[in-house]
Motif scaffolding. Structure first.
Motif, PDB file in Angstrom:
ATOM      1  N   LYS A   3       7.398  15.803 -10.316  1.00  9.78           N
ATOM      2  CA  LYS A   3       7.104  14.713 -11.253  1.00  9.78           C
ATOM      3  C   LYS A   3       7.018  13.324 -10.526  1.00  9.78           C
ATOM      4  O   LYS A   3       6.034  12.596 -10.388  1.00  9.78           O
ATOM      5  N   ASP A   4       8.431  13.078  -9.905  1.00 12.18           N
ATOM      6  CA  ASP A   4       8.653  12.031  -9.266  1.00 12.18           C
ATOM      7  C   ASP A   4       7.461  11.552  -8.134  1.00 12.18           C
ATOM      8  O   ASP A   4       7.257  10.591  -7.960  1.00 12.18           O
ATOM      9  N   LYS A   5       7.409  12.510  -7.374  1.00  8.44           N
ATOM     10  CA  LYS A   5       6.544  12.293  -6.138  1.00  8.44           C
ATOM     11  C   LYS A   5       4.928  12.164  -6.374  1.00  8.44           C
ATOM     12  O   LYS A   5       4.442  11.427  -5.876  1.00  8.44           O
ATOM     13  N   LEU A   6       4.439  12.938  -7.376  1.00  8.45           N
ATOM     14  CA  LEU A   6       3.146  12.433  -8.135  1.00  8.45           C
ATOM     15  C   LEU A   6       3.187  11.128  -8.519  1.00  8.45           C
ATOM     16  O   LEU A   6       2.171  10.399  -8.327  1.00  8.45           O
ATOM     17  N   LEU A   7       4.299  10.711  -9.150  1.00 12.08           N
ATOM     18  CA  LEU A   7       4.202   9.405  -9.970  1.00 12.08           C
ATOM     19  C   LEU A   7       4.299   8.509  -8.836  1.00 12.08           C
ATOM     20  O   LEU A   7       3.476   7.385  -8.973  1.00 12.08           O
ATOM     21  N   ARG A   8       4.952   8.337  -7.773  1.00 11.39           N
ATOM     22  CA  ARG A   8       4.984   7.644  -6.776  1.00 11.39           C
ATOM     23  C   ARG A   8       3.702   7.463  -5.884  1.00 11.39           C
ATOM     24  O   ARG A   8       3.141   6.323  -5.763  1.00 11.39           O
ATOM     25  N   ARG A   9       2.823   8.580  -5.882  1.00 14.63           N
ATOM     26  CA  ARG A   9       1.627   8.571  -5.349  1.00 14.63           C
ATOM     27  C   ARG A   9       0.717   7.914  -6.141  1.00 14.63           C
ATOM     28  O   ARG A   9      -0.023   6.697  -5.606  1.00 14.63           O
ATOM     29  N   VAL A  10       0.527   8.130  -7.335  1.00 12.82           N
ATOM     30  CA  VAL A  10      -0.191   7.222  -8.295  1.00 12.82           C
ATOM     31  C   VAL A  10       0.022   5.824  -8.295  1.00 12.82           C
ATOM     32  O   VAL A  10      -0.939   5.260  -8.045  1.00 12.82           O
ATOM     33  N   SER A  11       1.513   5.541  -7.993  1.00 15.21           N
ATOM     34  CA  SER A  11       1.823   4.054  -7.878  1.00 15.21           C
ATOM     35  C   SER A  11       1.385   3.395  -6.781  1.00 15.21           C
ATOM     36  O   SER A  11       0.812   2.257  -6.684  1.00 15.21           O
ATOM     37  N   ALA A  12       1.606   4.233  -5.544  1.00 11.37           N
ATOM     38  CA  ALA A  12       1.071   3.673  -4.478  1.00 11.37           C
ATOM     39  C   ALA A  12      -0.392   3.345  -4.278  1.00 11.37           C
ATOM     40  O   ALA A  12      -0.842   2.411  -3.739  1.00 11.37           O
ATOM     41  N   LEU A  13      -1.157   4.267  -4.773  1.00 13.51           N
ATOM     42  CA  LEU A  13      -2.694   4.143  -4.846  1.00 13.51           C
ATOM     43  C   LEU A  13      -3.068   3.080  -5.848  1.00 13.51           C
ATOM     44  O   LEU A  13      -3.943   2.278  -5.340  1.00 13.51           O
ATOM     45  N   GLN A  14      -2.352   3.109  -6.746  1.00 10.89           N
ATOM     46  CA  GLN A  14      -2.624   1.738  -7.746  1.00 10.89           C
ATOM     47  C   GLN A  14      -2.378   0.499  -6.948  1.00 10.89           C
ATOM     48  O   GLN A  14      -3.101  -0.576  -7.068  1.00 10.89           O
ATOM     49  N   PHE A  15      -1.328   0.427  -6.324  1.00  5.51           N
ATOM     50  CA  PHE A  15      -0.912  -0.914  -5.567  1.00  5.51           C
ATOM     51  C   PHE A  15      -2.063  -1.123  -4.513  1.00  5.51           C
ATOM     52  O   PHE A  15      -2.602  -2.163  -4.518  1.00  5.51           O
ATOM     53  N   ALA A  16      -2.383  -0.182  -3.808  1.00  4.99           N
ATOM     54  CA  ALA A  16      -3.263  -0.294  -2.786  1.00  4.99           C
ATOM     55  C   ALA A  16      -4.751  -0.828  -3.113  1.00  4.99           C
ATOM     56  O   ALA A  16      -5.323  -1.666  -2.744  1.00  4.99           O
ATOM     57  N   MET A  17      -5.007  -0.300  -4.445  1.00  8.50           N
ATOM     58  CA  MET A  17      -6.492  -0.582  -4.939  1.00  8.50           C
ATOM     59  C   MET A  17      -6.271  -2.037  -5.472  1.00  8.50           C
ATOM     60  O   MET A  17      -7.183  -2.971  -5.434  1.00  8.50           O
ATOM     61  N   TYR A  18      -5.194  -2.545  -6.090  1.00  8.73           N
ATOM     62  CA  TYR A  18      -4.873  -3.874  -6.535  1.00  8.73           C
ATOM     63  C   TYR A  18      -5.045  -4.752  -5.375  1.00  8.73           C
ATOM     64  O   TYR A  18      -5.625  -5.680  -5.499  1.00  8.73           O
ATOM     65  N   GLU A  19      -4.555  -4.612  -4.368  1.00 10.27           N
ATOM     66  CA  GLU A  19      -4.355  -5.354  -2.891  1.00 10.27           C
ATOM     67  C   GLU A  19      -5.788  -5.620  -2.348  1.00 10.27           C
ATOM     68  O   GLU A  19      -6.346  -6.581  -2.230  1.00 10.27           O
ATOM     69  N   LEU A  20      -6.529  -4.255  -2.397  1.00  4.83           N
ATOM     70  CA  LEU A  20      -7.967  -4.278  -2.061  1.00  4.83           C
ATOM     71  C   LEU A  20      -8.642  -5.402  -2.900  1.00  4.83           C
ATOM     72  O   LEU A  20      -9.650  -5.955  -2.516  1.00  4.83           O
ATOM     73  N   ARG A  21      -8.741  -5.086  -4.162  1.00  2.00           N
ATOM     74  CA  ARG A  21      -9.252  -6.030  -5.101  1.00  2.00           C
ATOM     75  C   ARG A  21      -9.107  -7.451  -5.029  1.00  2.00           C
ATOM     76  O   ARG A  21     -10.031  -8.561  -4.813  1.00  2.00           O
ATOM     77  N   LEU A  22      -7.904  -7.931  -4.654  1.00  4.22           N
ATOM     78  CA  LEU A  22      -7.719  -9.292  -4.243  1.00  4.22           C
ATOM     79  C   LEU A  22      -8.226  -9.729  -2.777  1.00  4.22           C
ATOM     80  O   LEU A  22      -8.818 -10.857  -2.744  1.00  4.22           O
ATOM     81  N   PHE A  23      -8.210  -8.838  -2.078  1.00  3.58           N
ATOM     82  CA  PHE A  23      -8.871  -9.101  -0.502  1.00  3.58           C
ATOM     83  C   PHE A  23     -10.446  -9.343  -0.852  1.00  3.58           C
ATOM     84  O   PHE A  23     -10.985 -10.214  -0.291  1.00  3.58           O
TER      85      PHE A  23
END
Length: 80
Positions: A3-23
């Protein structure tokens, strides 16, 4: 996967998409960034679906239900 590993992956992908939106706000014509965004979005949807299948919805929007309204509210249990 845990569960923790999947949640970390979801969080990392959300962060990457947020940063890309800003870019993309400042570089709207960047095809490379748009392709990366689409790639991250697909990966995010897959990991999110895997998490929700295994552990339930991440957000209320995953399953917008009114079941919680049917539970007794704190004042319903008060002695009369």
């Amino acid at each position: 996967m845990s569960k923790d590993k999947l949640l970390r992956r979801v969080s990392a992908l959300q962060f990457a998409m947020y940063e890309l939106r800003l870019f993309l706000d400042t570089h709207p014509d960047s095809m490379e960034a748009k392709e990366m965004m689409n790639s991250y979005r697909k990966r995010y949807e897959a990991v999110k679906a895997e998490y929700e299948k295994e552990f339930g919805p991440l957000t209320l929007n995953g399953y917008n239900s009114d079941e919680w309204l049917k539970d007794p509210w704190p004042w319903d249990n008060a002695a009369n």
